[in-house]
Scaffold this motif. Structure first.
Motif, PDB file in Angstrom:
ATOM      1  N   ASP A   1       0.362  21.961 -64.831  1.00 21.46           N
ATOM      2  CA  ASP A   1       0.378  21.456 -66.242  1.00 21.46           C
ATOM      3  C   ASP A   1      -0.758  22.364 -66.787  1.00 21.46           C
ATOM      4  O   ASP A   1      -1.183  23.403 -66.477  1.00 21.46           O
ATOM      5  N   GLU A   2      -1.017  22.133 -68.182  1.00 25.12           N
ATOM      6  CA  GLU A   2      -1.650  22.993 -69.015  1.00 25.12           C
ATOM      7  C   GLU A   2      -3.117  22.987 -68.660  1.00 25.12           C
ATOM      8  O   GLU A   2      -3.720  24.169 -68.774  1.00 25.12           O
ATOM      9  N   GLU A   3      -3.649  21.863 -68.282  1.00 32.64           N
ATOM     10  CA  GLU A   3      -5.142  21.849 -67.782  1.00 32.64           C
ATOM     11  C   GLU A   3      -5.029  23.024 -66.504  1.00 32.64           C
ATOM     12  O   GLU A   3      -6.310  23.694 -66.403  1.00 32.64           O
ATOM     13  N   MET A   4      -4.224  22.877 -65.507  1.00 33.20           N
ATOM     14  CA  MET A   4      -4.217  23.487 -64.421  1.00 33.20           C
ATOM     15  C   MET A   4      -4.206  25.114 -64.722  1.00 33.20           C
ATOM     16  O   MET A   4      -4.873  25.698 -64.022  1.00 33.20           O
ATOM     17  N   GLU A   5      -3.161  25.363 -65.762  1.00 29.01           N
ATOM     18  CA  GLU A   5      -3.083  26.537 -66.118  1.00 29.01           C
ATOM     19  C   GLU A   5      -4.305  27.406 -66.774  1.00 29.01           C
ATOM     20  O   GLU A   5      -4.427  28.579 -66.518  1.00 29.01           O
ATOM     21  N   GLN A   6      -4.933  26.583 -67.410  1.00 31.88           N
ATOM     22  CA  GLN A   6      -6.248  26.977 -68.014  1.00 31.88           C
ATOM     23  C   GLN A   6      -7.285  27.520 -66.927  1.00 31.88           C
ATOM     24  O   GLN A   6      -7.956  28.464 -66.969  1.00 31.88           O
ATOM     25  N   LEU A   7      -7.286  26.578 -65.897  1.00 34.84           N
ATOM     26  CA  LEU A   7      -8.096  26.879 -64.841  1.00 34.84           C
ATOM     27  C   LEU A   7      -7.613  28.171 -64.131  1.00 34.84           C
ATOM     28  O   LEU A   7      -8.604  29.038 -63.499  1.00 34.84           O
TER      29      LEU A   7
END
Length: 335
Positions: free
Chosen positions: A18-24
């Protein structure tokens, strides 16, 4: 019932992006350090001991080891293309490190490819210079898989040759002898015979042959290790092996071969060699290490004198057929 395991966890990681994982993942790829409080993890006893043992042997902290492992899982699972690219410089430096080459040595070795210290000190610049022609040349020099260097294969060696008989092994050794430089004694091969020591103290039938030679490129001397293959000593092959060992004794006396040594090794290590999972140079370093016995003394796992007699007294063991083969090698015609 909790059915989570490594397979299910990796699957859910891949499908749960998801977006949060993509940022990481972006932070990871950009090597950004984020602030945060320490994370306390309770490991199972065996896992904790494993982390402590491995980190100690690597000379890093347990936390650093866990970070490297988790980062690797993140890349391999969530960014496979980036992981494939990342493997190239990592495997390049593993190959250099296992051959005990410093950055200065590598710069000299690869000076024809315009690779200097300024390139090697920068990961991104190094990656730009690790082209397919260079990786192919490295695979030829160090007897490793070019696909492994390119990050597309998981094993550094495609496979280890299984010799049908010791005549087959003799042809391989003869080929390597022909590649030596007569005026350079460093290029004369060292031969290492390795057999498995089982848990009862006996030995298995397969014997592995390592060939170690020195190669000089751009005034840089590199010690190259090749696992030439392995062959059985069961039945009639035992007499063949005795003659092969006698042939090596004669070639050693004639200063065609620089050194001959015999060792025992663990079945786990030799199985990893068979499947191509480890670099031959790394295996030989491990085989040659001094081992601590029950009395606290250090020694090497080497064959008994009676097992080495065909090498020590070759004229007593070699057959007429093998004496003729040896003569051909000495006189340098085709086998």
């Amino acid at each position: 019932m909790n059915r989570l395991n490594i397979t299910s966890i990796i699957h859910r990681m891949a499908t749960g992006r998801d977006e949060e994982m993509e940022q990481l993942l972006t932070q990871l790829s950009e090597r950004k350090k984020t602030a945060g409080s320490p994370l306390a993890i309770r490991f199972k006893p065996a896992v904790r001991e494993f982390i402590t043992l491995v980190s100690g042997r690597l000379g890093i902290s347990s936390a650093e080891l866990v970070n490297v492992l988790v980062e690797g899982i993140m890349r391999e699972t969530l960014t496979p293309r980036q992981a494939s690219v990342t493997r190239i410089p990592e495997r390049f430096w593993l190959l250099m490190d296992e051959h005990k080459l410093s950055a200065t040595d590598v710069a000299c070795l690869l000076s024809d490819w315009n690779i200097g210290l300024s390139v090697l000190e920068n990961r991104e610049r190094t990656m730009d210079f690790l082209t397919s022609p260079l990786l192919k040349k490295l695979s030829e020099w160090f007897y490793v898989s070019v696909e492994w260097l390119e990050g597309t294969a998981s094993r550094p060696v495609h496979h280890i040759t299984v010799f049908n008989d010791w005549f087959h092994a003799a042809r391989k050794l003869d080929k390597r002898i022909r590649e030596t430089e007569p005026e350079n004694i460093l290029t004369r091969p060292d031969i290492y015979f390795v057999r498995e020591m089982n848990i009862t103290g006996g030995d298995q039938e397969d014997i592995f042959i390592f060939i170690r030679r020195y190669r000089t490129v751009n005034n840089t001397t590199v010690r190259i290790v090749e696992c030439a293959g392995y062959c059985s000593t069961a039945g009639r092959l035992q007499d063949q092996f005795n003659s092969f060992l006698s042939m090596c004794g004669i070639l050693f006396q004639a200063e065609i071969i620089s050194k001959v040594d015999t060792f025992f090794a663990s079945g786990q290590l030799l199985n990893a060699l068979k499947t191509g999972d480890i670099l031959p140079v790394s295996a030989l370093w491990q085989i040659q290490k001094l081992c601590r016995n029950a009395e606290g003394k250090y020694a090497q796992n080497i064959w008994k004198t009676e097992e080495r007699m065909p090498f020590l007294a070759p004229d007593e063991f070699i057959t007429d057929e093998w004496r003729e083969i040896t003569s051909r090698i000495l006189n340098n015609p085709d086998l």
